[in-house]
Design a protein around this motif. Structure first.
Motif, PDB file in Angstrom:
ATOM      1  N   PRO A 133       0.793  -1.226   0.000  1.00 20.88           N
ATOM      2  CA  PRO A 133       0.000   0.000   0.000  1.00 20.88           C
ATOM      3  C   PRO A 133       0.826   1.276   0.000  1.00 20.88           C
ATOM      4  CG  PRO A 133       0.137  -0.853   2.213  1.00 20.88           C
ATOM      5  CD  PRO A 133       0.891  -1.820   1.340  1.00 20.88           C
ATOM      6  N   ASN A 134       2.152   1.154   0.181  1.00 22.71           N
ATOM      7  CA  ASN A 134       2.981   2.346   0.304  1.00 22.71           C
ATOM      8  C   ASN A 134       4.447   1.982   0.077  1.00 22.71           C
ATOM      9  OD1 ASN A 134       3.795   1.085   2.779  1.00 22.71           O
ATOM     10  ND2 ASN A 134       2.064   2.048   3.815  1.00 22.71           N
ATOM     11  N   LEU A 135       5.303   3.002   0.149  1.00 27.47           N
ATOM     12  CA  LEU A 135       6.728   2.794  -0.094  1.00 27.47           C
ATOM     13  C   LEU A 135       7.331   1.828   0.914  1.00 27.47           C
ATOM     14  CD1 LEU A 135       9.365   3.472  -1.555  1.00 27.47           C
ATOM     15  CD2 LEU A 135       9.583   5.479  -0.046  1.00 27.47           C
ATOM     16  N   LEU A 174       4.606  -6.241  -7.674  1.00 24.09           N
ATOM     17  CA  LEU A 174       4.043  -5.392  -6.633  1.00 24.09           C
ATOM     18  C   LEU A 174       2.678  -4.899  -7.104  1.00 24.09           C
ATOM     19  CD1 LEU A 174       7.152  -3.139  -5.836  1.00 24.09           C
ATOM     20  CD2 LEU A 174       6.657  -5.465  -5.039  1.00 24.09           C
ATOM     21  N   SER A 175       1.669  -5.156  -6.299  1.00 25.89           N
ATOM     22  CA  SER A 175       0.324  -4.687  -6.613  1.00 25.89           C
ATOM     23  C   SER A 175      -0.027  -3.565  -5.640  1.00 25.89           C
ATOM     24  CB  SER A 175      -0.683  -5.835  -6.490  1.00 25.89           C
ATOM     25  OG  SER A 175      -1.993  -5.384  -6.755  1.00 25.89           O
ATOM     26  N   ILE A 176      -0.276  -2.377  -6.170  1.00 21.73           N
ATOM     27  CA  ILE A 176      -0.533  -1.204  -5.338  1.00 21.73           C
ATOM     28  C   ILE A 176      -2.009  -0.827  -5.449  1.00 21.73           C
ATOM     29  CG2 ILE A 176       0.149   1.170  -4.825  1.00 21.73           C
ATOM     30  CD1 ILE A 176       2.677   0.647  -6.531  1.00 21.73           C
ATOM     31  N   PRO A 177      -2.756  -0.811  -4.336  1.00 17.46           N
ATOM     32  CA  PRO A 177      -4.168  -0.442  -4.400  1.00 17.46           C
ATOM     33  C   PRO A 177      -4.357   1.074  -4.322  1.00 17.46           C
ATOM     34  CG  PRO A 177      -3.616  -1.100  -2.162  1.00 17.46           C
ATOM     35  CD  PRO A 177      -2.342  -1.221  -2.975  1.00 17.46           C
ATOM     36  N   VAL A 178      -4.989   1.630  -5.341  1.00 14.78           N
ATOM     37  CA  VAL A 178      -5.330   3.051  -5.342  1.00 14.78           C
ATOM     38  C   VAL A 178      -6.815   3.158  -5.639  1.00 14.78           C
ATOM     39  CG1 VAL A 178      -4.912   5.303  -6.384  1.00 14.78           C
ATOM     40  CG2 VAL A 178      -3.011   3.695  -6.108  1.00 14.78           C
ATOM     41  N   SER A 179      -7.567   3.618  -4.678  1.00 16.37           N
ATOM     42  CA  SER A 179      -9.013   3.629  -4.827  1.00 16.37           C
ATOM     43  C   SER A 179      -9.505   4.833  -5.614  1.00 16.37           C
ATOM     44  CB  SER A 179      -9.682   3.613  -3.453  1.00 16.37           C
ATOM     45  OG  SER A 179     -11.085   3.609  -3.594  1.00 16.37           O
ATOM     46  N   ALA A 180     -10.447   4.592  -6.525  1.00 13.66           N
ATOM     47  CA  ALA A 180     -11.080   5.686  -7.254  1.00 13.66           C
ATOM     48  C   ALA A 180     -11.948   6.522  -6.326  1.00 13.66           C
ATOM     49  CB  ALA A 180     -11.914   5.137  -8.412  1.00 13.66           C
ATOM     50  N   SER A 181     -12.443   5.913  -5.283  1.00 18.84           N
ATOM     51  CA  SER A 181     -13.207   6.616  -4.244  1.00 18.84           C
ATOM     52  C   SER A 181     -12.224   7.124  -3.196  1.00 18.84           C
ATOM     53  CB  SER A 181     -14.217   5.662  -3.593  1.00 18.84           C
ATOM     54  OG  SER A 181     -14.617   6.142  -2.328  1.00 18.84           O
ATOM     55  N   GLU A 182     -12.124   8.438  -3.064  1.00 19.66           N
ATOM     56  CA  GLU A 182     -11.146   8.977  -2.122  1.00 19.66           C
ATOM     57  C   GLU A 182     -11.503   8.626  -0.679  1.00 19.66           C
ATOM     58  OE1 GLU A 182      -7.940  12.384  -2.352  1.00 19.66           O
ATOM     59  OE2 GLU A 182      -9.907  12.897  -3.137  1.00 19.66           O
ATOM     60  N   THR A 183     -12.796   8.540  -0.374  1.00 22.12           N
ATOM     61  CA  THR A 183     -13.202   8.138   0.974  1.00 22.12           C
ATOM     62  C   THR A 183     -12.716   6.731   1.282  1.00 22.12           C
ATOM     63  OG1 THR A 183     -15.197   9.503   0.769  1.00 22.12           O
ATOM     64  CG2 THR A 183     -15.155   7.902   2.548  1.00 22.12           C
ATOM     65  N   HIS A 184     -12.887   5.829   0.319  1.00 25.49           N
ATOM     66  CA  HIS A 184     -12.396   4.462   0.507  1.00 25.49           C
ATOM     67  C   HIS A 184     -10.882   4.443   0.622  1.00 25.49           C
ATOM     68  CE1 HIS A 184     -11.038   0.440  -0.902  1.00 25.49           C
ATOM     69  NE2 HIS A 184     -12.001   0.029  -0.083  1.00 25.49           N
ATOM     70  N   SER A 185     -10.199   5.264  -0.162  1.00 30.91           N
ATOM     71  CA  SER A 185      -8.741   5.323  -0.098  1.00 30.91           C
ATOM     72  C   SER A 185      -8.272   5.720   1.294  1.00 30.91           C
ATOM     73  CB  SER A 185      -8.205   6.327  -1.129  1.00 30.91           C
ATOM     74  OG  SER A 185      -6.794   6.353  -1.125  1.00 30.91           O
ATOM     75  N   LEU A 186      -8.924   6.690   1.884  1.00 32.20           N
ATOM     76  CA  LEU A 186      -8.539   7.138   3.221  1.00 32.20           C
ATOM     77  C   LEU A 186      -8.775   6.048   4.259  1.00 32.20           C
ATOM     78  CD1 LEU A 186      -9.916  10.776   3.000  1.00 32.20           C
ATOM     79  CD2 LEU A 186      -7.510  10.118   3.183  1.00 32.20           C
ATOM     80  N   ARG A 187      -9.844   5.271   4.096  1.00 34.41           N
ATOM     81  CA  ARG A 187     -10.119   4.195   5.047  1.00 34.41           C
ATOM     82  C   ARG A 187      -9.240   2.976   4.809  1.00 34.41           C
ATOM     83  NH1 ARG A 187     -16.634   3.892   6.310  1.00 34.41           N
ATOM     84  NH2 ARG A 187     -16.974   6.139   6.549  1.00 34.41           N
ATOM     85  N   ASN A 188      -8.915   2.729   3.550  1.00 36.34           N
ATOM     86  CA  ASN A 188      -8.188   1.523   3.191  1.00 36.34           C
ATOM     87  C   ASN A 188      -6.690   1.668   3.424  1.00 36.34           C
ATOM     88  OD1 ASN A 188      -8.074  -1.144   2.059  1.00 36.34           O
ATOM     89  ND2 ASN A 188      -7.384  -0.264   0.124  1.00 36.34           N
ATOM     90  N   ILE A 214      -0.542   8.932  -5.480  1.00 30.37           N
ATOM     91  CA  ILE A 214       0.246   9.188  -6.686  1.00 30.37           C
ATOM     92  C   ILE A 214       1.718   9.366  -6.299  1.00 30.37           C
ATOM     93  CG2 ILE A 214       0.691  10.820  -8.565  1.00 30.37           C
ATOM     94  CD1 ILE A 214      -1.803   9.183  -9.028  1.00 30.37           C
ATOM     95  N   ASP A 215       1.951  10.085  -5.219  1.00 34.61           N
ATOM     96  CA  ASP A 215       3.319  10.264  -4.728  1.00 34.61           C
ATOM     97  C   ASP A 215       3.945   8.928  -4.308  1.00 34.61           C
ATOM     98  OD1 ASP A 215       3.149  12.980  -5.155  1.00 34.61           O
ATOM     99  OD2 ASP A 215       2.704  13.482  -3.061  1.00 34.61           O
ATOM    100  N   GLU A 216       3.149   8.067  -3.679  1.00 33.10           N
ATOM    101  CA  GLU A 216       3.655   6.749  -3.266  1.00 33.10           C
ATOM    102  C   GLU A 216       4.062   5.929  -4.486  1.00 33.10           C
ATOM    103  OE1 GLU A 216       4.295   5.516  -0.313  1.00 33.10           O
ATOM    104  OE2 GLU A 216       3.309   6.957   1.007  1.00 33.10           O
ATOM    105  N   VAL A 217       3.239   5.951  -5.528  1.00 35.48           N
ATOM    106  CA  VAL A 217       3.555   5.200  -6.746  1.00 35.48           C
ATOM    107  C   VAL A 217       4.852   5.714  -7.360  1.00 35.48           C
ATOM    108  CG1 VAL A 217       2.797   4.660  -9.102  1.00 35.48           C
ATOM    109  CG2 VAL A 217       1.152   4.566  -7.216  1.00 35.48           C
ATOM    110  N   ALA A 218       5.014   7.031  -7.398  1.00 34.27           N
ATOM    111  CA  ALA A 218       6.237   7.606  -7.954  1.00 34.27           C
ATOM    112  C   ALA A 218       7.455   7.195  -7.119  1.00 34.27           C
ATOM    113  CB  ALA A 218       6.117   9.127  -8.001  1.00 34.27           C
ATOM    114  N   ALA A 219       7.310   7.173  -5.798  1.00 32.79           N
ATOM    115  CA  ALA A 219       8.422   6.774  -4.926  1.00 32.79           C
ATOM    116  C   ALA A 219       8.765   5.300  -5.117  1.00 32.79           C
ATOM    117  CB  ALA A 219       8.067   7.058  -3.468  1.00 32.79           C
ATOM    118  N   ILE A 220       7.740   4.468  -5.307  1.00 36.04           N
ATOM    119  CA  ILE A 220       7.970   3.037  -5.531  1.00 36.04           C
ATOM    120  C   ILE A 220       8.647   2.826  -6.886  1.00 36.04           C
ATOM    121  CG2 ILE A 220       6.824   0.811  -5.887  1.00 36.04           C
ATOM    122  CD1 ILE A 220       4.723   1.788  -3.794  1.00 36.04           C
TER     123      ILE A 220
END
Length: 314
Positions: free
Chosen positions: A77-79, A93-107, A116-122
Motif C-alpha cells: 500500500p505504500n513505499l 508489486l500490486s498497489i491499491p489506489v481507490s477511485a473513491s477517495e473516501t475508501h482510499s482514506l479508510r483503506n 500518486i506520490d507513493e507510486v512515484a516513490a515506488i
C-alpha cells in the motif's frame, strides 16, 4: 492463453476473523502452483496491527519463490511495504489506489494525491535495482465500478486516475470491482475507456467480486475487451474489510472450468485444482466450523464429457 492470478492467500484470508496457520497457506500455495496456476498473490506488506492475517507474508514469499515457474505477487500500500517486498524479492508489486477517495482514506489512509506520490516513490525504488531484479508494478484501481461509501464513481474519475498513475510510473493498471457493483455493460464501458486513455497494453487484468452474482458474467465481458488476466480466489474467499458489504471474489475453480469448457486454455489442471480446494476447505473448517467456502464445481463435479482444450485439440 488466459492467465489466472490466485489472490486467495491475500484477499481471501484478510477478511477472515481467524488466523489461518502458515502451514495451511504453504500447502495451499504449493498445491495451486502444482496444479498449474501461474501467478499467486501470497500476501501483503501492510501494518500487521490492522491486518494480523498478513504477518507471515515474508515467509510466504520465501516459500513461494522455491516453486518452479510461479510468479509471486504481493500487495503493497505504500513505499514502506514496497521496500519490504523488494527485500523479499517478490516478482510483482500490486498497489491499491481507490477511485473513491473516501475508501482510499479508510483503506490505506491516503488521498489520491498522496497515493500518486507513493507510486512515484515506488517507481524510483524499483528503478534503482539491477534490471534483472526489478519487480513489475501494477496499480489496481479499487472501487473502479462504485463504492459502498460514496456510491457512484464517475467513469472520468477512473480514466483520469489511470492516466496519472501511468505518469507516476506504473507498468500497468488494473480495474477492481471491490464492492461487487459492476455489471457486464459497465465492465465493457470502463475497460474500453481506460484502454483508450492509457493504451490497451497497459491494462491487461481485472479483479472481480461475485457479491451480486455477476462475477463470471463480468469476467466474460472483460475477455470480450481483450483482458487476458483474471484475479480469482480458491473457494471464493475474500472481500475488502474496509468496504462494508464487499464480499467474495470470483471462485477460481468455477472460473477455470468456465474458461476451459469454452475452449480457452489456462494451463491449469482442474482435478488437481479441485483437490486443492477440498484440502483448503477441510483445513479452514477444522479451524472454524462455519468458515466460508463457496463455489459450485467442487460440489457438482466435472461433467463426464469434460475434455480440457489441450486434449481436445489432439
Amino acid at each position: 492463453m488466459i492467465t489466472i492470478s490466485e489472490v486467495g492467500p491475500r484477499d481471501g484470508v484478510q477478511s477472515l476473523d481467524f488466523i489461518v496457520d502458515i502451514e495451511v497457506k504453504k500447502r495451499w500455495i504449493t498445491a495451486e502452483a502444482a496444479a498449474g496456476v501461474p501467478e499467486i498473490e501470497v500476501g501483503s506488506f501492510v501494518n500487521y496491527k490492522r491486518l494480523p492475517q498478513m504477518q507471515d507474508t515474508t515467509a510466504l514469499v520465501k516459500h513461494a519463490l522455491t516453486l518452479p515457474g510461479l510468479a509471486v505477487a504481493v500487495l503493497v500500500p505504500n513505499l514502506r511495504g514496497a521496500q519490504a517486498a523488494v527485500e523479499a524479492r517478490a516478482h510483482k508489486l500490486s498497489i491499491p489506489v481507490s477511485a473513491s477517495e473516501t475508501h482510499s482514506l479508510r483503506n490505506v489512509n491516503r488521498s489520491h494525491a498522496q497515493m500518486i506520490d507513493e507510486v512515484a516513490a515506488i517507481r524510483a525504488l524499483v528503478d534503482d535495482l539491477p534490471t534483472e531484479a526489478r519487480p513489475s508494478i501494477e496499480v489496481g484501481i479499487a472501487t473502479a465500478f462504485g463504492c459502498t461509501i460514496e456510491g457512484h464513481v464517475p467513469q472520468s474519475t477512473v480514466t483520469d486516475l489511470a492516466e496519472r498513475l501511468m505518469e507516476a510510473g506504473a507498468d500497468e493498471v488494473g480495474l477492481s470491482d471491490t464492492t461487487g457493483y459492476a455489471d457486464p455493460k459497465m465492465i465493457r464501458d470502463r475497460v474500453r475507456a481506460v484502454q483508450t486513455a492509457i493504451g490497451a497494453r497497459h491494462i491487461t487484468g481485472v479483479h472481480l467480486h461475485n457479491t451480486r452474482g455477476l462475477g463470471l458474467a463480468n469476467a466474460l465481458a472483460a475477455l470480450e475487451c481483450g483482458i487476458t488476466t483474471l484475479d480469482a480466489s480458491l473457494g471464493g474467499l475474500g472481500g475488502c474489510p474496509f468496504a462494508p458489504g464487499a464480499s467474495g471474489n470470483i471462485v477460481t475453480e468455477d472460473l477455470v472450468y468456465m474458461l476451459e469448457a469454452m475452449g480457452h486454455s489456462t494451463g491449469i489442471d482442474l482435478p488437481s485444482l479441485i483437490a486443492a480446494r477440498k484440502d483448503l476447505a477441510e483445513a479452514l473448517t477444522a479451524a472454524r466450523s462455519d468458515a466460508p467456502v463457496y463455489g459450485f464445481l467442487a460440489d457438482a463435479g466435472l461433467p463426464l464429457h469434460y475434455t480440457p482444450p489441450e486434449r481436445a485439440a489432439q
